[in-house]
Design an enzyme around this catalytic site. Structure first.
Site, mmCIF file in Angstrom:
data_model
loop_
_atom_site.group_PDB
_atom_site.id
_atom_site.type_symbol
_atom_site.label_atom_id
_atom_site.label_comp_id
_atom_site.label_asym_id
_atom_site.label_seq_id
_atom_site.Cartn_x
_atom_site.Cartn_y
_atom_site.Cartn_z
ATOM 1 N N HIS A 149 -2.862 -4.864 -10.004
ATOM 2 C CA HIS A 149 -3.872 -3.842 -9.714
ATOM 3 C C HIS A 149 -5.251 -4.419 -10.058
ATOM 4 O O HIS A 149 -5.425 -4.998 -11.138
ATOM 5 C CB HIS A 149 -3.591 -2.583 -10.543
ATOM 6 C CG HIS A 149 -4.562 -1.486 -10.243
ATOM 7 N ND1 HIS A 149 -4.512 -0.755 -9.077
ATOM 8 C CD2 HIS A 149 -5.636 -1.029 -10.930
ATOM 9 C CE1 HIS A 149 -5.504 0.113 -9.067
ATOM 10 N NE2 HIS A 149 -6.198 -0.030 -10.180
ATOM 11 N N MET A 206 0.795 -1.222 0.000
ATOM 12 C CA MET A 206 0.000 0.000 0.000
ATOM 13 C C MET A 206 0.832 1.278 0.000
ATOM 14 O O MET A 206 0.312 2.351 0.278
ATOM 15 C CB MET A 206 -0.971 -0.001 1.193
ATOM 16 C CG MET A 206 -1.935 -1.173 1.188
ATOM 17 S SD MET A 206 -2.793 -1.376 -0.403
ATOM 18 C CE MET A 206 -3.916 0.017 -0.324
ATOM 19 N N ASN A 242 3.653 -5.053 -10.251
ATOM 20 C CA ASN A 242 2.524 -4.798 -9.360
ATOM 21 C C ASN A 242 1.282 -5.451 -9.941
ATOM 22 O O ASN A 242 1.173 -5.634 -11.154
ATOM 23 C CB ASN A 242 2.301 -3.282 -9.236
ATOM 24 C CG ASN A 242 1.188 -2.949 -8.256
ATOM 25 O OD1 ASN A 242 1.116 -3.531 -7.173
ATOM 26 N ND2 ASN A 242 0.316 -2.023 -8.618
ATOM 27 N N GLY A 247 4.964 6.603 -11.756
ATOM 28 C CA GLY A 247 3.593 7.069 -11.565
ATOM 29 C C GLY A 247 2.779 6.101 -10.728
ATOM 30 O O GLY A 247 3.283 5.097 -10.235
HETATM 31 C C1 GRF Z 1 -5.484 -7.085 -4.372
HETATM 32 O O1 GRF Z 1 -6.774 -6.831 -4.856
HETATM 33 C C2 GRF Z 1 -4.471 -6.323 -5.146
HETATM 34 O O2 GRF Z 1 -4.785 -6.202 -6.487
HETATM 35 C C3 GRF Z 1 -4.546 -4.984 -4.490
HETATM 36 O O3 GRF Z 1 -4.695 -5.255 -3.122
HETATM 37 C C4 GRF Z 1 -5.301 -6.526 -2.965
HETATM 38 C C5 GRF Z 1 -4.347 -7.332 -2.131
HETATM 39 O O4 GRF Z 1 -4.809 -8.590 -1.859
HETATM 40 N N1 GRF Z 1 -3.408 -4.186 -4.840
HETATM 41 P P1 GRF Z 1 -3.871 -9.661 -1.146
HETATM 42 O O5 GRF Z 1 -3.170 -8.943 0.007
HETATM 43 O O6 GRF Z 1 -2.920 -10.199 -2.160
HETATM 44 O O7 GRF Z 1 -4.839 -10.689 -0.626
#
Ligand code: GRF
Length: 206
Positions: A114, A95, A112, A148
């Site tokens: 998303h 995060m 990453n 970005g």
């Molecule tokens: C997932 O939906 C990912 O795409 C987003 O955060 C969530 C993380 O899920 N960035 P996890 O921690 O892998 O269960």
């Protein structure tokens, strides 16, 4: 016969770690030719840390409050990752925005996942953004990370139809199922040397 060398990877995670688990599982069953050297979290309570420990993967918590700023935090991240001999870094529910300090240490080697079809719905709560917008097809994206927000070259995407019966949570759950498929697959393509970035496009060898 000698085995092909495995890609040494690390995962950065802040939450539940279900994508981390998908990566651990595909390594364990031999589908993903990688070695998970380290899992790092900015959150001591992240369940991802327990998943890593259960798989005997070394873990480390780096608390943002203990650093002067994002660059200093990422400098320590880069140091730990390099000390662990890591070649590629997978952000999985991580995060924090990463800085050039980390990206320059791993050029074209930070990925990453998303939970939207980028470039639509970058940023937080992407599944809810897509649901509230009223799209008929949602989905997820694995991309290389650039400076970005959710803007780097796209590696793989998976579409997920939005059903009339969906709410934001049911849609997010179906998107997550697809995340668990395409993230290990993208890492496998990277490990096999099949990804080539030209401009902002990623070409994938057959
Ligand atoms: C997932 O939906 C990912 O795409 C987003 O955060 C969530 C993380 O899920 N960035 P996890 O921690 O892998 O269960």
């Amino acid at each position: 016969m000698s085995e092909a060398p495995k890609l040494k990877i690390a995962v950065l995670a802040s939450g539940s770690g279900s994508n981390l688990q998908a990566i651990i599982d595909e390594i364990a069953c031999g589908i993903l030719p990688a070695e998970l050297r380290l899992v790092i979290s900015d959150k001591p309570s992240a369940y991802a840390l327990q998943r890593a420990q259960a798989a005997n993967v070394p873990t480390k918590v780096l608390l943002p409050a203990e650093f002067a700023g994002r660059e200093a935090y990422d400098a320590e991240l880069a140091r730990l990752l390099q000390a662990a001999d890591v070649e590629a870094v997978a952000l999985a529910g991580y995060m924090r925005l990463v800085t050039p300090t980390l990206l320059q240490a791993f050029p074209h080697r930070v990925l990453n996942i998303h939970p939207a079809l980028l470039p639509s719905f970058p940023g937080l709560h992407a599944q809810r953004q897509a649901f509230e917008y009223g799209v008929k097809v949602a989905g997820c994206t694995v991309h290389f990370v650039d400076e970005g927000m959710d803007s780097g070259p796209i590696i793989l995407q998976a579409p997920v139809p939005v059903l009339d019966t969906d709410d934001a949570d049911s849609l997010a759950a179906r998107i997550l199922e697809q995340e668990h498929i395409i993230y290990p697959l993208a890492l496998r393509l990277l490990a096999e040397g099949k990804l080539h970035i030209i401009g902002r496009k990623v070409y994938i060898d057959e």
